[in-house]
Design a protein around this motif. Structure first.
Motif, PDB file in Angstrom:
ATOM      1  N   ARG A  30       0.973  -1.513   0.093  1.00 28.12           N
ATOM      2  CA  ARG A  30       0.170  -0.065   0.330  1.00 28.12           C
ATOM      3  C   ARG A  30       0.978   1.432  -0.274  1.00 28.12           C
ATOM      4  O   ARG A  30       2.137   1.414   0.562  1.00 28.12           O
ATOM      5  CB  ARG A  30      -1.352  -0.220   1.289  1.00 28.12           C
ATOM      6  CG  ARG A  30      -2.222  -1.129   1.019  1.00 28.12           C
ATOM      7  CD  ARG A  30      -2.820  -1.035   2.512  1.00 28.12           C
ATOM      8  NE  ARG A  30      -3.636   0.404   2.491  1.00 28.12           N
ATOM      9  CZ  ARG A  30      -4.636   0.725   2.857  1.00 28.12           C
ATOM     10  NH1 ARG A  30      -4.670  -0.175   4.463  1.00 28.12           N
ATOM     11  NH2 ARG A  30      -5.273   2.120   3.144  1.00 28.12           N
ATOM     12  N   ASN A  31       0.498   2.208  -0.813  1.00 26.91           N
ATOM     13  CA  ASN A  31       1.323   3.929  -1.447  1.00 26.91           C
ATOM     14  C   ASN A  31       0.871   4.768   0.448  1.00 26.91           C
ATOM     15  O   ASN A  31      -0.597   5.026  -0.260  1.00 26.91           O
ATOM     16  CB  ASN A  31       1.261   3.497  -2.327  1.00 26.91           C
ATOM     17  CG  ASN A  31       2.470   5.035  -2.978  1.00 26.91           C
ATOM     18  OD1 ASN A  31       2.442   5.683  -1.484  1.00 26.91           O
ATOM     19  ND2 ASN A  31       2.323   5.779  -3.959  1.00 26.91           N
ATOM     20  N   HIS A  32       1.646   4.737   1.299  1.00 29.69           N
ATOM     21  CA  HIS A  32       0.807   5.702   2.049  1.00 29.69           C
ATOM     22  C   HIS A  32       1.426   7.112   2.017  1.00 29.69           C
ATOM     23  O   HIS A  32       0.807   8.437   2.769  1.00 29.69           O
ATOM     24  CB  HIS A  32       1.807   5.242   3.769  1.00 29.69           C
ATOM     25  CG  HIS A  32       0.553   3.984   3.597  1.00 29.69           C
ATOM     26  ND1 HIS A  32      -0.610   3.448   4.532  1.00 29.69           N
ATOM     27  CD2 HIS A  32       1.266   2.400   4.457  1.00 29.69           C
ATOM     28  CE1 HIS A  32      -0.778   2.377   4.692  1.00 29.69           C
ATOM     29  NE2 HIS A  32       0.171   1.688   4.894  1.00 29.69           N
ATOM     30  N   LEU A  34       0.980   8.227  -0.494  1.00 32.62           N
ATOM     31  CA  LEU A  34      -1.000   9.066  -0.964  1.00 32.62           C
ATOM     32  C   LEU A  34      -1.473   9.834  -0.423  1.00 32.62           C
ATOM     33  O   LEU A  34      -1.711  10.823  -0.038  1.00 32.62           O
ATOM     34  CB  LEU A  34      -1.201   8.174  -2.132  1.00 32.62           C
ATOM     35  CG  LEU A  34      -0.548   7.627  -3.339  1.00 32.62           C
ATOM     36  CD1 LEU A  34      -1.104   6.801  -4.474  1.00 32.62           C
ATOM     37  CD2 LEU A  34       0.071   8.516  -4.560  1.00 32.62           C
ATOM     38  N   LYS A  35      -2.539   9.271   1.207  1.00 39.03           N
ATOM     39  CA  LYS A  35      -2.592   9.158   1.678  1.00 39.03           C
ATOM     40  C   LYS A  35      -2.754   9.187   2.986  1.00 39.03           C
ATOM     41  O   LYS A  35      -2.975   9.956   3.996  1.00 39.03           O
ATOM     42  CB  LYS A  35      -4.594   8.843   1.541  1.00 39.03           C
ATOM     43  CG  LYS A  35      -4.699   8.679   0.358  1.00 39.03           C
ATOM     44  CD  LYS A  35      -5.830   8.222   0.184  1.00 39.03           C
ATOM     45  CE  LYS A  35      -6.961   8.663  -0.915  1.00 39.03           C
ATOM     46  NZ  LYS A  35      -8.018   7.404  -1.282  1.00 39.03           N
ATOM     47  N   GLY A  36      -1.435   9.365   2.969  1.00 44.99           N
ATOM     48  CA  GLY A  36      -0.804   9.200   4.729  1.00 44.99           C
ATOM     49  C   GLY A  36      -0.675  10.535   5.270  1.00 44.99           C
ATOM     50  O   GLY A  36      -0.242  11.764   4.625  1.00 44.99           O
ATOM     51  N   ALA A  45       6.407   8.470   5.464  1.00 53.66           N
ATOM     52  CA  ALA A  45       4.909   8.604   5.863  1.00 53.66           C
ATOM     53  C   ALA A  45       3.829   7.707   6.356  1.00 53.66           C
ATOM     54  O   ALA A  45       5.202   6.459   6.879  1.00 53.66           O
ATOM     55  CB  ALA A  45       3.924   8.579   4.111  1.00 53.66           C
ATOM     56  N   HIS A  47       0.898   6.312   8.914  1.00 62.76           N
ATOM     57  CA  HIS A  47       0.316   5.681   8.978  1.00 62.76           C
ATOM     58  C   HIS A  47      -0.987   5.342  10.317  1.00 62.76           C
ATOM     59  O   HIS A  47       0.236   4.242  10.420  1.00 62.76           O
ATOM     60  CB  HIS A  47       0.012   5.111   7.291  1.00 62.76           C
ATOM     61  CG  HIS A  47      -1.415   4.488   7.627  1.00 62.76           C
ATOM     62  ND1 HIS A  47      -2.706   4.930   7.101  1.00 62.76           N
ATOM     63  CD2 HIS A  47      -2.356   3.113   8.334  1.00 62.76           C
ATOM     64  CE1 HIS A  47      -4.030   4.452   6.765  1.00 62.76           C
ATOM     65  NE2 HIS A  47      -3.635   3.267   7.790  1.00 62.76           N
ATOM     66  N   GLU A 170      -2.868  16.931  13.753  1.00 57.16           N
ATOM     67  CA  GLU A 170      -1.901  15.325  12.935  1.00 57.16           C
ATOM     68  C   GLU A 170      -1.286  15.070  15.178  1.00 57.16           C
ATOM     69  O   GLU A 170      -1.137  15.884  15.657  1.00 57.16           O
ATOM     70  CB  GLU A 170      -0.683  15.810  12.056  1.00 57.16           C
ATOM     71  CG  GLU A 170      -1.336  16.259  11.061  1.00 57.16           C
ATOM     72  CD  GLU A 170       0.716  17.050  10.644  1.00 57.16           C
ATOM     73  OE1 GLU A 170       1.509  16.438  10.644  1.00 57.16           O
ATOM     74  OE2 GLU A 170       0.303  16.852   8.802  1.00 57.16           O
TER      75      GLU A 170
END
Length: 266
Positions: A30-32, A34-36, A45, A47, A170
């Motif tokens: 999974r490519n975190h 992008l949305k992490g 990144a 997550h 965050e």
């Protein structure tokens, strides 16, 4: 062009047939990124899951559950550095783990599999808690590794009634720091560390702690206890960080980490 240490270059020449391979099956990486929660240089990144392990908890609950009497003071100091003089009215959401994903130090376009980092409260199974160690990026002036043990993963809970300012949206980590002493020796090429201590108002020695944004974490690291002349046979991996006082920072846990240490700190 990337410079490769001669020792690592030899490792890379291992025959392909000698490499252990693992099937990911139906679980692609999974490519975190992008949305992490991405670092400033976009190379790391973090997550966390949508649902926390402990939702809507007070500062006192965290302090008591994790047996951290200085949690409030550490968080207060962090907030003051961010420009906030008082605690927000929001309660805390707490996680037991988060995932960290890096871009390859060899191939900037390659996404590495994410690693899970745990921060479990003390329990019957883990009387000293179960908390992983990480490398931190706190200043561009750092010439030696900054290593800490993550004890609590938390975030302020945002509601329509109590919206949060951007710096507090965050996740944060409560950490206890290690301190490097001396240069890496010629044999192991590994740094030696011990717990960073300070003198408290009560005249006792206490561990140096702090609350930092989760984006300050750049790597998961492994510490190896320095056993001395005699090894404690009752020590396990879960309690070794509490039993021993001095540790090696393991440079050889994987090729990516070895390359990072060699390029940035040796």
């Amino acid at each position: 062009m990337t410079n490769i240490d001669p020792t690592l270059a030899w490792i890379l020449r291992v025959s392909p047939t000698d490499h252990a391979t693992f099937s990911l099956g139906n679980h692609p990486i999974r490519n975190h990124l992008l949305k992490g929660i991405v670092s400033e240089d976009a190379c790391v990144a973090a997550h966390i899951t949508i649902k926390p392990a402990h939702k809507g908890q007070s500062l006192e609950w965290v302090s008591q559950t994790y047996q951290l009497p200085d949690f409030n003071s550490a968080l207060s100091l962090c907030l003051s550095h961010l420009g906030f003089q008082t605690f927000p009215p929001n309660v805390l959401n707490v996680w037991n783990a988060f995932r960290l994903q890096l871009l390859s130090s060899f191939y900037g376009f390659k996404i590495m599999p994410s690693q899970q980092l745990q921060a479990l409260a003390p329990s019957t199974e883990f009387p000293f808690s179960k908390c992983d160690t990480v490398l931190l990026y706190l200043s561009s002036r750092d010439e030696i590794p900054t290593v800490a043990q993550a004890h609590v993963i938390f975030c302020f809970s945002e509601t329509k009634k109590n919206p949060l300012p951007v710096p507090l949206k965050e996740p944060f980590l409560y950490v206890q720091f290690f301190e490097v002493f001396g240069d890496p020796d010629d044999t192991t090429k590994m740094y030696k560390l011990w717990r960073q201590q300070c003198l408290g108002s009560d005249g006792q020695s206490h561990r140096v702690r702090g609350v930092i944004p989760i984006t300050a974490v750049t790597h998961a690291v492994e510490l190896i206890p320095i056993y001395g002349r005699r090894h404690n046979c009752e020590t396990t991996a879960n309690i070794s960080l509490e039993v021993y006082n001095e540790f090696y920072l393991n440079n050889y846990s994987d090729k990516e980490w070895y390359h990072t240490v060699s390029e940035e700190y040796l």
